[in-house]
Design a protein around this motif. Structure first.
Motif, PDB file in Angstrom:
ATOM      1  N   ARG A  27     -85.088  11.332 -64.317  1.00 49.34           N
ATOM      2  CA  ARG A  27     -84.844  12.590 -63.604  1.00 49.34           C
ATOM      3  C   ARG A  27     -84.947  12.403 -62.089  1.00 49.34           C
ATOM      4  NH1 ARG A  27     -84.661  17.492 -66.259  1.00 49.34           N
ATOM      5  NH2 ARG A  27     -85.435  18.577 -64.413  1.00 49.34           N
ATOM      6  N   GLN A  28     -85.889  11.584 -61.675  1.00 48.61           N
ATOM      7  CA  GLN A  28     -86.033  11.298 -60.242  1.00 48.61           C
ATOM      8  C   GLN A  28     -84.802  10.587 -59.714  1.00 48.61           C
ATOM      9  OE1 GLN A  28     -89.706   9.088 -60.090  1.00 48.61           O
ATOM     10  NE2 GLN A  28     -90.985  10.923 -60.193  1.00 48.61           N
ATOM     11  N   ALA A  29     -84.242   9.676 -60.533  1.00 48.14           N
ATOM     12  CA  ALA A  29     -83.021   8.973 -60.126  1.00 48.14           C
ATOM     13  C   ALA A  29     -81.852   9.936 -59.989  1.00 48.14           C
ATOM     14  CB  ALA A  29     -82.686   7.879 -61.141  1.00 48.14           C
ATOM     15  N   TRP A  30     -81.865  11.010 -60.784  1.00 48.87           N
ATOM     16  CA  TRP A  30     -80.817  12.032 -60.676  1.00 48.87           C
ATOM     17  C   TRP A  30     -81.051  12.958 -59.489  1.00 48.87           C
ATOM     18  CZ3 TRP A  30     -81.455  13.676 -66.489  1.00 48.87           C
ATOM     19  CH2 TRP A  30     -80.886  12.694 -67.316  1.00 48.87           C
ATOM     20  N   GLY A  31     -82.243  12.904 -58.934  1.00 47.87           N
ATOM     21  CA  GLY A  31     -82.571  13.812 -57.839  1.00 47.87           C
ATOM     22  C   GLY A  31     -82.999  15.179 -58.330  1.00 47.87           C
ATOM     23  N   ALA A  32     -83.575  15.237 -59.539  1.00 45.46           N
ATOM     24  CA  ALA A  32     -83.988  16.500 -60.148  1.00 45.46           C
ATOM     25  C   ALA A  32     -85.508  16.587 -60.216  1.00 45.46           C
ATOM     26  CB  ALA A  32     -83.398  16.625 -61.554  1.00 45.46           C
ATOM     27  N   GLY A  33     -86.049  17.696 -59.766  1.00 48.82           N
ATOM     28  CA  GLY A  33     -87.478  17.929 -59.844  1.00 48.82           C
ATOM     29  C   GLY A  33     -87.881  18.524 -61.179  1.00 48.82           C
ATOM     30  N   ARG A  34     -89.183  18.766 -61.347  1.00 43.35           N
ATOM     31  CA  ARG A  34     -89.707  19.255 -62.614  1.00 43.35           C
ATOM     32  C   ARG A  34     -89.094  20.596 -63.022  1.00 43.35           C
ATOM     33  NH1 ARG A  34     -96.058  19.038 -63.776  1.00 43.35           N
ATOM     34  NH2 ARG A  34     -95.432  16.840 -63.906  1.00 43.35           N
ATOM     35  N   ASN A  35     -88.920  21.492 -62.074  1.00 44.14           N
ATOM     36  CA  ASN A  35     -88.418  22.835 -62.383  1.00 44.14           C
ATOM     37  C   ASN A  35     -86.906  22.985 -62.216  1.00 44.14           C
ATOM     38  OD1 ASN A  35     -91.014  23.866 -62.989  1.00 44.14           O
ATOM     39  ND2 ASN A  35     -91.447  24.076 -60.799  1.00 44.14           N
ATOM     40  N   ASP A  36     -86.226  21.896 -61.859  1.00 43.43           N
ATOM     41  CA  ASP A  36     -84.769  21.936 -61.730  1.00 43.43           C
ATOM     42  C   ASP A  36     -84.112  21.878 -63.104  1.00 43.43           C
ATOM     43  OD1 ASP A  36     -84.777  22.024 -58.928  1.00 43.43           O
ATOM     44  OD2 ASP A  36     -84.951  19.835 -58.786  1.00 43.43           O
ATOM     45  N   LYS A  37     -82.905  22.412 -63.200  1.00 41.17           N
ATOM     46  CA  LYS A  37     -82.145  22.381 -64.453  1.00 41.17           C
ATOM     47  C   LYS A  37     -81.056  21.304 -64.382  1.00 41.17           C
ATOM     48  CE  LYS A  37     -84.242  26.073 -66.121  1.00 41.17           C
ATOM     49  NZ  LYS A  37     -83.625  27.397 -66.000  1.00 41.17           N
ATOM     50  N   VAL A  38     -81.052  20.442 -65.393  1.00 39.25           N
ATOM     51  CA  VAL A  38     -80.035  19.391 -65.507  1.00 39.25           C
ATOM     52  C   VAL A  38     -79.208  19.643 -66.765  1.00 39.25           C
ATOM     53  CG1 VAL A  38     -79.583  16.925 -65.767  1.00 39.25           C
ATOM     54  CG2 VAL A  38     -81.492  17.701 -64.332  1.00 39.25           C
ATOM     55  N   VAL A  39     -77.894  19.770 -66.583  1.00 37.94           N
ATOM     56  CA  VAL A  39     -76.986  19.964 -67.720  1.00 37.94           C
ATOM     57  C   VAL A  39     -76.396  18.615 -68.112  1.00 37.94           C
ATOM     58  CG1 VAL A  39     -74.972  21.180 -68.610  1.00 37.94           C
ATOM     59  CG2 VAL A  39     -76.418  22.262 -66.873  1.00 37.94           C
ATOM     60  N   VAL A  40     -76.490  18.289 -69.391  1.00 42.77           N
ATOM     61  CA  VAL A  40     -76.006  17.006 -69.904  1.00 42.77           C
ATOM     62  C   VAL A  40     -74.826  17.246 -70.847  1.00 42.77           C
ATOM     63  CG1 VAL A  40     -76.609  14.960 -71.285  1.00 42.77           C
ATOM     64  CG2 VAL A  40     -78.308  15.983 -69.736  1.00 42.77           C
ATOM     65  N   SER A  41     -73.866  16.332 -70.829  1.00 47.58           N
ATOM     66  CA  SER A  41     -72.802  16.322 -71.829  1.00 47.58           C
ATOM     67  C   SER A  41     -72.533  14.884 -72.226  1.00 47.58           C
ATOM     68  CB  SER A  41     -71.522  16.969 -71.287  1.00 47.58           C
ATOM     69  OG  SER A  41     -70.604  17.198 -72.345  1.00 47.58           O
ATOM     70  N   VAL A  42     -72.341  14.647 -73.505  1.00 50.19           N
ATOM     71  CA  VAL A  42     -72.089  13.302 -74.023  1.00 50.19           C
ATOM     72  C   VAL A  42     -70.799  13.342 -74.829  1.00 50.19           C
ATOM     73  CG1 VAL A  42     -72.949  11.429 -75.477  1.00 50.19           C
ATOM     74  CG2 VAL A  42     -74.561  12.802 -74.128  1.00 50.19           C
ATOM     75  N   SER A  43     -69.883  12.429 -74.510  1.00 54.71           N
ATOM     76  CA  SER A  43     -68.587  12.468 -75.188  1.00 54.71           C
ATOM     77  C   SER A  43     -67.795  11.203 -74.904  1.00 54.71           C
ATOM     78  CB  SER A  43     -67.779  13.681 -74.699  1.00 54.71           C
ATOM     79  OG  SER A  43     -66.490  13.708 -75.270  1.00 54.71           O
ATOM     80  N   ARG A  44     -66.857  10.920 -75.787  1.00 48.65           N
ATOM     81  CA  ARG A  44     -65.816   9.962 -75.445  1.00 48.65           C
ATOM     82  C   ARG A  44     -64.975  10.614 -74.351  1.00 48.65           C
ATOM     83  NH1 ARG A  44     -61.238   9.694 -78.328  1.00 48.65           N
ATOM     84  NH2 ARG A  44     -62.256  10.739 -80.086  1.00 48.65           N
ATOM     85  N   ILE A  45     -64.713   9.883 -73.277  1.00 46.89           N
ATOM     86  CA  ILE A  45     -64.030  10.477 -72.118  1.00 46.89           C
ATOM     87  C   ILE A  45     -62.523  10.385 -72.336  1.00 46.89           C
ATOM     88  CG2 ILE A  45     -63.920  10.597 -69.612  1.00 46.89           C
ATOM     89  CD1 ILE A  45     -66.719  10.920 -70.670  1.00 46.89           C
ATOM     90  N   ALA A  46     -62.000  11.327 -73.113  1.00 43.83           N
ATOM     91  CA  ALA A  46     -60.581  11.331 -73.457  1.00 43.83           C
ATOM     92  C   ALA A  46     -60.041  12.754 -73.344  1.00 43.83           C
ATOM     93  CB  ALA A  46     -60.388  10.801 -74.881  1.00 43.83           C
TER      94      ALA A  46
END
Length: 403
Positions: free
Chosen positions: A199-218
């Motif tokens: 999360r730190q590498a993403w630049g996101a703090g404890r109370n920040d919201k991170v949206v994730v998506s996982v998929s074949r990129i097609a």
């Protein structure tokens, strides 16, 4: 440890298998492993490739002729292989053949199995007819739909992953439909995989919201919409970061179009599990799934899911309990639901995360595999009964279907 019972010899014919990274590949590997552990001899027939496996798999892998898929060199397209299959099955006849592809290799297997009176079943793994509009070839949709129905109805059973998919196939006149659900590895995909350093590498703090998506990129995965919605939430201050996991032909295009999002490329399973668990919300806007394994992986990792109401989301998501659902294809409602989820206070969001994890308890691979094996056994028994009733000794004519 293998079951002490005398097992079947099961052939799985597919165009994708590990190390290729996609839901169909992982599902078939899990079937191969599970059936092997239950005492069956499993043979995987798949396109020839450089990777030969670790050598300690409990199943046998056999090369089939193939060629690269245009604009998608990571995957290969199975070629006609009737001669190769006749050679194999004359020497060592399988008890049953599971066809995971309707392409030329699958068609060859269907014909050869019929010739040798080997029972066949099929899996509906990919909505090819829904893919067509994403590749601007919708004009041939009636032809593709007709062929797929013809192909599957010539097998003794067609396995689909959800009740929703079974109902859709019934509307299209598919016959002999069975459920083969999808399990999830809850030990690997778990909130325990959370990594603060990530999360730190993403630049996101404890109370920040991170949206994730996982998929074949097609193109057929609708990722342009996914990225657009996440970027919009970042601009509104509802989300801090957006993380897109996966690889495919559209990756560079999306990277250029959405420079504020973090694209990871392909990850190992361990790294994938860490990325899920280190996010706060999972967005999945694909409209072409037969199931959507990433949905149950996200839920098991403790991520509430925002998605369209079909396939895996309709089976596992309960509105405002472990995620949010939008009517199929309604982009405005999907956007609203994403905004609602990101507006949740931390206490309520944590409740959804706990419920997300809990909702995957029913995705038990042991139960799914035992049921699948029982269904295969029943198909074999029924096939023997039909063959016996139609044999010349009974005074009845041998029936046949012309392929």
């Amino acid at each position: 440890m293998k079951d002490s019972r005398v097992g079947m010899k099961v052939c799985l014919l597919t165009e994708t298998f590990p190390p290729e990274v996609n839901g169909v590949s992982f599902t078939l590997a899990r079937l191969a492993k599970g059936l092997s552990e239950l005492g069956d001899e499993v043979q995987v027939l798949r396109p020839k490739r450089a990777y030969m496996g670790s050598g300690d798999e409990p199943w046998q892998e056999i090369d089939l002729p193939s060629c690269p898929i245009p604009n998608y060199p990571q995957l290969r397209f199975g070629l006609p292989c009737a001669g190769r299959l006749e050679e194999l099955w004359k020497k060592d006849r399988p008890s049953i053949v599971y066809l995971a592809t309707e392409g030329p290799a699958g068609f060859s297997a269907l014909r050869v199995a019929k010739k040798f009176s080997i029972p066949t079943v099929s899996g509906f793994h990919t909505n090819f007819d829904l893919y067509l509009k994403h590749y601007r070839i919708s004009l041939i949709k009636p032809v593709v739909e007709g062929y797929l129905r013809w192909f599957h109805n010539r097998t003794s059973a067609t396995f689909a992953p959800t009740d929703w998919m079974v109902e859709e196939l019934k509307k299209k006149d598919y016959q002999n439909l069975y459920i083969l659900s999808r399990g999830v590895d809850r030990k690997l995909f778990s909130p325990k995989q959370f990594q603060q350093k990530l999360r730190q590498a993403w630049g996101a703090g404890r109370n920040d919201k991170v949206v994730v998506s996982v998929s074949r990129i097609a193109a057929e995965k609708n990722l342009d919409l996914t990225c657009s919605l996440i970027e919009g939430m970042i601009e509104q201050g509802k989300a801090k970061k957006g993380v897109i996991v996966g690889d495919g032909p559209e990756l560079n295009k999306l990277k250029q179009k959405f420079p504020n999002l973090y694209f990871t490329g392909c990850l190992s399973k361990q790294k994938l599990a860490e990325h899920y668990a280190s996010g706060d919300l999972f967005l999945f806007s694909s409209v072409t799934e037969t199931f959507g394994n990433v949905v149950t992986e996200a839920l098991a990792s403790g991520l509430p899911v925002v998605a369209y109401d079909y396939a895996a989301p309709s089976e596992f998501i309960k509105e405002q309990v472990n995620g949010y659902l939008a009517p199929m294809g309604n982009e405005e409602v999907l956007k609203e639901k994403l905004g609602q989820a990101l507006d949740l206070e931390n206490t309520k969001m944590n409740e959804l995360k706990i419920a997300a994890r809990k909702s995957t308890q029913k995705a038990d691979w042991d139960y799914i595999l035992a049921k699948f094996r029982n269904d295969l056994t029943q198909v074999i028994v029924n096939n023997r009964k039909v063959s016996s009733e139609n044999s010349p000794q009974t005074g009845k004519c041998q029936s046949s279907q012309v392929l």
